[in-house]
Motif scaffolding. Sequence first.
Motif, PDB file in Angstrom:
ATOM      1  N   ALA A  80      49.997  94.305 -16.922  1.00 56.70           N
ATOM      2  CA  ALA A  80      49.324  95.181 -15.957  1.00 56.70           C
ATOM      3  C   ALA A  80      47.801  95.125 -16.113  1.00 56.70           C
ATOM      4  O   ALA A  80      47.076  94.959 -15.135  1.00 56.70           O
ATOM      5  N   LEU A  81      47.325  95.259 -17.346  1.00 48.36           N
ATOM      6  CA  LEU A  81      45.867  95.275 -17.562  1.00 48.36           C
ATOM      7  C   LEU A  81      45.261  93.921 -17.204  1.00 48.36           C
ATOM      8  O   LEU A  81      44.182  93.845 -16.611  1.00 48.36           O
ATOM      9  N   ASN A  82      45.970  92.855 -17.560  1.00 48.91           N
ATOM     10  CA  ASN A  82      45.498  91.509 -17.208  1.00 48.91           C
ATOM     11  C   ASN A  82      45.372  91.356 -15.691  1.00 48.91           C
ATOM     12  O   ASN A  82      44.404  90.798 -15.186  1.00 48.91           O
ATOM     13  N   ASP A  83      46.354  91.892 -14.980  1.00 49.88           N
ATOM     14  CA  ASP A  83      46.376  91.782 -13.520  1.00 49.88           C
ATOM     15  C   ASP A  83      45.329  92.687 -12.875  1.00 49.88           C
ATOM     16  O   ASP A  83      44.536  92.246 -12.040  1.00 49.88           O
ATOM     17  N   MET A  84      45.286  93.949 -13.269  1.00 56.12           N
ATOM     18  CA  MET A  84      44.381  94.925 -12.639  1.00 56.12           C
ATOM     19  C   MET A  84      42.912  94.626 -12.920  1.00 56.12           C
ATOM     20  O   MET A  84      42.058  94.813 -12.065  1.00 56.12           O
ATOM     21  N   LEU A  85      42.639  94.168 -14.129  1.00 55.48           N
ATOM     22  CA  LEU A  85      41.246  93.917 -14.522  1.00 55.48           C
ATOM     23  C   LEU A  85      40.849  92.448 -14.327  1.00 55.48           C
ATOM     24  O   LEU A  85      39.763  92.045 -14.694  1.00 55.48           O
TER      25      LEU A  85
END
Length: 382
Positions: A136-141
């Motif tokens: 999620a963090l890789n995708d969102m950021l």
Amino acid sequence: MQKDEIIKLFQEKFKGANPEVYTSPGRVNLIGEHTDYNGSFVFPGAIDKGMIAAIRLNGTDKVNAFAIDLNESAEFGLNEQDLPAQGWAKYIFGVCREIIKRGGKVKGFDTVFSGDVPLGAGMSSSAALESTYAYALNDMLRLGIDKFELAKIGQATEHNYVGVKCGIMDQFASIFGKKGHLIRLDCKTLDYEYFPFDPKGYRLVLLDTVVKHELASSAYNKRRESCERAAEAIRKNHPEVEFLRDASIDMLNEVKNDISAEDYKRAEYVIEETQRVLEVSDALQKGDYETVGRKMFETHHGMSKLYEVSCEELDFLNDIAKENGVTGSRVMGGGFGGCTINLVKDELHDSFIADAKKRFAAKYGHEPKVYDVVISDGARIL
């Protein structure tokens, strides 16, 4: 819990715009047990049970997290000294820290999560949680971290923030899972290959003994040491043998008198298990599930009699499976409790489960838990 319910709970807790929703699965391992630290193969698949999280960046440097299933909140910063007290929050914090250590810029976020991976049943609920947040963090950021590194971030979280020295299999399966496929991962080279797993007419079902015997961690370390000693003895004659995975039974027999009977048995199991994984690979290519099942029974026998990591309850379930005409059954995971994984013909499923529940309860005072699982996709946005 469904996506809509998660979003609703998120909005009740954190007012405002819609969150993004991500999920990652737990995993099963069809065959290849205690092989990872011997440089050999494992054969996991992602399952249709996992973690699901709603996440929204909050414009601060703080994380506000809520574990729906535990009805617990945690708030923490993103610096090393901000380690939260709650065990579950350490997984999310660890993922943030491991991304930061790799040069990724993590920002504060609000999140709620829930899971239907049974805790403690050997399906890797912790890896599902780590993979959900890493993905999620890789995708969102838009951090551009590749999938292998995401799996390693989860593994490093276990090592550095939870204190569990796990291998890479659980996080790998959670990130790389693919519907209708198992993944053969080479733990020495980290090469991997997808194999079709679509057993028409069969079901995959886990029976959870709901017991966990205490010796697990000390026994695990002892077995590791046995394998290392056997590999070292073989290496004197065959310098190319780095791990037991590189050895043959003939090589082991050459050093039979130089190692203890116990070390010999442990090594014999690992060398045979490596061979079984390769035979299962061939069988899956041909859709030959009868051979797959036979190899599962052989693995159980090896884990019980040679590696000695089974227990009375697991052996009992394995015997019941045999008596009910189940195609394949074995202890799954480290052993000393937990689950058996069973490959069962559709028409035998209900009678097998009924018999296992009845006989197990009569002997041990409680029924085993039953989990039907389907091989599914890995980490993704919903």
